[in-house]
Motif scaffolding. Structure first.
Motif, PDB file in Angstrom:
ATOM      1  N   PHE A  75       0.857  -1.178   0.000  1.00  0.00           N
ATOM      2  CA  PHE A  75       0.000   0.000   0.000  1.00  0.00           C
ATOM      3  C   PHE A  75       0.896   1.231   0.000  1.00  0.00           C
ATOM      4  O   PHE A  75       1.832   1.326   0.791  1.00  0.00           O
ATOM      5  N   ILE A  76       0.607   2.156  -0.921  1.00  0.00           N
ATOM      6  CA  ILE A  76       1.478   3.311  -1.123  1.00  0.00           C
ATOM      7  C   ILE A  76       0.686   4.594  -0.945  1.00  0.00           C
ATOM      8  O   ILE A  76      -0.338   4.805  -1.598  1.00  0.00           O
ATOM      9  N   GLY A  77       1.174   5.449  -0.067  1.00  0.00           N
ATOM     10  CA  GLY A  77       0.624   6.793   0.088  1.00  0.00           C
ATOM     11  C   GLY A  77       1.477   7.746  -0.725  1.00  0.00           C
ATOM     12  O   GLY A  77       2.694   7.674  -0.692  1.00  0.00           O
ATOM     13  N   ILE A  78       0.819   8.621  -1.453  1.00  0.00           N
ATOM     14  CA  ILE A  78       1.551   9.636  -2.217  1.00  0.00           C
ATOM     15  C   ILE A  78       1.033  10.993  -1.736  1.00  0.00           C
ATOM     16  O   ILE A  78      -0.012  11.456  -2.156  1.00  0.00           O
ATOM     17  N   GLY A  79       1.761  11.556  -0.797  1.00  0.00           N
ATOM     18  CA  GLY A  79       1.354  12.832  -0.224  1.00  0.00           C
ATOM     19  C   GLY A  79      -0.001  12.792   0.462  1.00  0.00           C
ATOM     20  O   GLY A  79      -0.817  13.670   0.242  1.00  0.00           O
ATOM     21  N   PRO A  80      -0.262  11.776   1.296  1.00  0.00           N
ATOM     22  CA  PRO A  80      -1.584  11.711   1.927  1.00  0.00           C
ATOM     23  C   PRO A  80      -1.820  12.891   2.850  1.00  0.00           C
ATOM     24  O   PRO A  80      -0.902  13.379   3.499  1.00  0.00           O
ATOM     25  N   ARG A  81      -3.054  13.351   2.890  1.00  0.00           N
ATOM     26  CA  ARG A  81      -3.416  14.473   3.751  1.00  0.00           C
ATOM     27  C   ARG A  81      -3.839  14.002   5.141  1.00  0.00           C
ATOM     28  O   ARG A  81      -4.003  14.807   6.032  1.00  0.00           O
ATOM     29  N   SER A  82      -4.022  12.704   5.286  1.00  0.00           N
ATOM     30  CA  SER A  82      -4.461  12.153   6.569  1.00  0.00           C
ATOM     31  C   SER A  82      -3.266  11.808   7.446  1.00  0.00           C
ATOM     32  O   SER A  82      -2.204  11.444   6.959  1.00  0.00           O
ATOM     33  N   ILE A  83      -3.473  11.910   8.741  1.00  0.00           N
ATOM     34  CA  ILE A  83      -2.500  11.417   9.703  1.00  0.00           C
ATOM     35  C   ILE A  83      -3.050  10.079  10.167  1.00  0.00           C
ATOM     36  O   ILE A  83      -4.161  10.000  10.692  1.00  0.00           O
ATOM     37  N   PHE A  84      -2.301   9.030   9.925  1.00  0.00           N
ATOM     38  CA  PHE A  84      -2.775   7.688  10.208  1.00  0.00           C
ATOM     39  C   PHE A  84      -2.437   7.295  11.641  1.00  0.00           C
ATOM     40  O   PHE A  84      -1.300   7.456  12.079  1.00  0.00           O
ATOM     41  N   LYS A  85      -3.433   6.775  12.338  1.00  0.00           N
ATOM     42  CA  LYS A  85      -3.237   6.330  13.711  1.00  0.00           C
ATOM     43  C   LYS A  85      -2.663   4.922  13.710  1.00  0.00           C
ATOM     44  O   LYS A  85      -2.805   4.176  12.747  1.00  0.00           O
ATOM     45  N   LYS A  86      -2.026   4.575  14.822  1.00  0.00           N
ATOM     46  CA  LYS A  86      -1.379   3.273  14.965  1.00  0.00           C
ATOM     47  C   LYS A  86      -2.343   2.125  14.666  1.00  0.00           C
ATOM     48  O   LYS A  86      -1.987   1.176  13.969  1.00  0.00           O
ATOM     49  N   GLU A  87      -3.581   2.206  15.162  1.00  0.00           N
ATOM     50  CA  GLU A  87      -4.545   1.120  14.952  1.00  0.00           C
ATOM     51  C   GLU A  87      -4.944   0.981  13.480  1.00  0.00           C
ATOM     52  O   GLU A  87      -5.278  -0.103  13.023  1.00  0.00           O
ATOM     53  N   THR A  88      -4.870   2.080  12.722  1.00  0.00           N
ATOM     54  CA  THR A  88      -5.152   2.004  11.283  1.00  0.00           C
ATOM     55  C   THR A  88      -3.966   1.392  10.549  1.00  0.00           C
ATOM     56  O   THR A  88      -4.135   0.523   9.700  1.00  0.00           O
ATOM     57  N   ILE A  89      -2.779   1.821  10.885  1.00  0.00           N
ATOM     58  CA  ILE A  89      -1.573   1.341  10.216  1.00  0.00           C
ATOM     59  C   ILE A  89      -1.400  -0.158  10.409  1.00  0.00           C
ATOM     60  O   ILE A  89      -0.988  -0.864   9.487  1.00  0.00           O
ATOM     61  N   LYS A  90      -1.743  -0.670  11.588  1.00  0.00           N
ATOM     62  CA  LYS A  90      -1.558  -2.110  11.846  1.00  0.00           C
ATOM     63  C   LYS A  90      -2.399  -2.969  10.904  1.00  0.00           C
ATOM     64  O   LYS A  90      -2.052  -4.112  10.632  1.00  0.00           O
ATOM     65  N   HIS A  91      -3.488  -2.432  10.351  1.00  0.00           N
ATOM     66  CA  HIS A  91      -4.316  -3.173   9.397  1.00  0.00           C
ATOM     67  C   HIS A  91      -3.549  -3.509   8.117  1.00  0.00           C
ATOM     68  O   HIS A  91      -3.920  -4.419   7.396  1.00  0.00           O
ATOM     69  N   PHE A  92      -2.498  -2.760   7.828  1.00  0.00           N
ATOM     70  CA  PHE A  92      -1.742  -2.946   6.583  1.00  0.00           C
ATOM     71  C   PHE A  92      -0.611  -3.963   6.718  1.00  0.00           C
ATOM     72  O   PHE A  92       0.145  -4.180   5.774  1.00  0.00           O
ATOM     73  N   ASP A  93      -0.458  -4.578   7.880  1.00  0.00           N
ATOM     74  CA  ASP A  93       0.575  -5.597   8.096  1.00  0.00           C
ATOM     75  C   ASP A  93       1.968  -5.128   7.688  1.00  0.00           C
ATOM     76  O   ASP A  93       2.720  -5.844   7.024  1.00  0.00           O
ATOM     77  N   ASP A  94       2.333  -3.907   8.046  1.00  0.00           N
ATOM     78  CA  ASP A  94       3.660  -3.346   7.735  1.00  0.00           C
ATOM     79  C   ASP A  94       3.944  -3.246   6.243  1.00  0.00           C
ATOM     80  O   ASP A  94       5.090  -3.213   5.824  1.00  0.00           O
ATOM     81  N   ASN A  95       2.902  -3.206   5.436  1.00  0.00           N
ATOM     82  CA  ASN A  95       3.058  -3.074   3.982  1.00  0.00           C
ATOM     83  C   ASN A  95       2.559  -1.717   3.508  1.00  0.00           C
ATOM     84  O   ASN A  95       2.000  -1.591   2.431  1.00  0.00           O
ATOM     85  N   PHE A  96       2.750  -0.690   4.298  1.00  0.00           N
ATOM     86  CA  PHE A  96       2.236   0.639   3.993  1.00  0.00           C
ATOM     87  C   PHE A  96       3.420   1.601   3.961  1.00  0.00           C
ATOM     88  O   PHE A  96       4.096   1.805   4.963  1.00  0.00           O
ATOM     89  N   ILE A  97       3.679   2.162   2.780  1.00  0.00           N
ATOM     90  CA  ILE A  97       4.789   3.097   2.621  1.00  0.00           C
ATOM     91  C   ILE A  97       4.279   4.430   2.096  1.00  0.00           C
ATOM     92  O   ILE A  97       3.155   4.534   1.614  1.00  0.00           O
ATOM     93  N   ASN A  98       5.108   5.432   2.209  1.00  0.00           N
ATOM     94  CA  ASN A  98       4.779   6.758   1.708  1.00  0.00           C
ATOM     95  C   ASN A  98       5.911   7.230   0.813  1.00  0.00           C
ATOM     96  O   ASN A  98       7.088   7.087   1.143  1.00  0.00           O
ATOM     97  N   ILE A  99       5.537   7.801  -0.327  1.00  0.00           N
ATOM     98  CA  ILE A  99       6.516   8.424  -1.215  1.00  0.00           C
ATOM     99  C   ILE A  99       6.473   9.913  -0.913  1.00  0.00           C
ATOM    100  O   ILE A  99       5.413  10.535  -0.941  1.00  0.00           O
ATOM    101  N   HIS A 100       7.620  10.465  -0.604  1.00  0.00           N
ATOM    102  CA  HIS A 100       7.701  11.856  -0.134  1.00  0.00           C
ATOM    103  C   HIS A 100       8.734  12.591  -0.983  1.00  0.00           C
ATOM    104  O   HIS A 100       9.811  12.051  -1.239  1.00  0.00           O
TER     105      HIS A 100
END
Length: 177
Positions: free
Chosen positions: A28-53
């Motif tokens: 899962f890739i974020g590209i300049g997301p406007r949201s601040i993701f909480k820990k409980e949301t991030i854990k749903h992605f099983d450490d497969n969530f990155i951001n391109i900055h």
């Protein structure tokens, strides 16, 4: 590409993810997301969530990278991929690529156009490494060096302070062009 856009991380979003993706096999890739993701949301992605900055981390976390770069008179460009965590742009860095903005970059649209070209090349190179299963060395961010740049709004932040020195005045005006 089949995609859907969500404006919030709500039950509809979580249901969409659960029904459409195998979390162990999906990046899962974020590209300049406007949201601040909480820990409980991030854990749903099983450490497969990155951001391109498209700026230097941890020095330039947050938004409005082009305008902040112009106001500081900074000519250093950086493409970066980091793991998402609950901090704003604070997760470990997976890969980055430094370069210089050319002298022709003066206003945000110049910086954005140049950064977009670099980002496409950087992203392509990064994806090829993933496909070839190359290993990445995670680099933790040094948080005491971090600086948060809030998103800017010309109507709120664009008032000119005429007491600025000429260089800072030109940079400020260019930043809000």
């Amino acid at each position: 590409i089949n995609f859907e856009v969500f404006n919030s991380i709500d039950k509809k979003f979580k249901k969409f993810l659960k029904n459409k993706f195998n979390f162990k096999k999906t990046l899962f890739i974020g590209i300049g997301p406007r949201s601040i993701f909480k820990k409980e949301t991030i854990k749903h992605f099983d450490d497969n969530f990155i951001n391109i900055h498209n700026s230097r981390l941890p020095l330039d976390a947050g938004g409005g990278a082009g305008s902040w770069t112009i106001m500081r008179g900074d000519r250093i460009s950086n493409m970066c991929v980091h793991i998402m965590n609950e901090d704003i742009d604070g997760g470990p860095i997976i890969a980055n690529q430094l370069s210089l903005f050319p002298r022709t970059c003066n206003i945000p649209s110049d910086f954005k156009k140049h950064s977009s070209k670099l980002m496409i090349k950087f992203y392509e190179k990064f994806m090829k490494k993933l496909i070839h299963k190359e290993k990445f060395q995670l680099k933790p961010q040094i948080h005491y060096l971090s600086r948060y740049n809030p998103r800017l709004n010309t109507e709120i932040n664009g008032f000119i302070d005429w007491s600025l020195n000429s260089r800072d005045l030109v940079n400020f005006i260019n930043a809000f062009e």
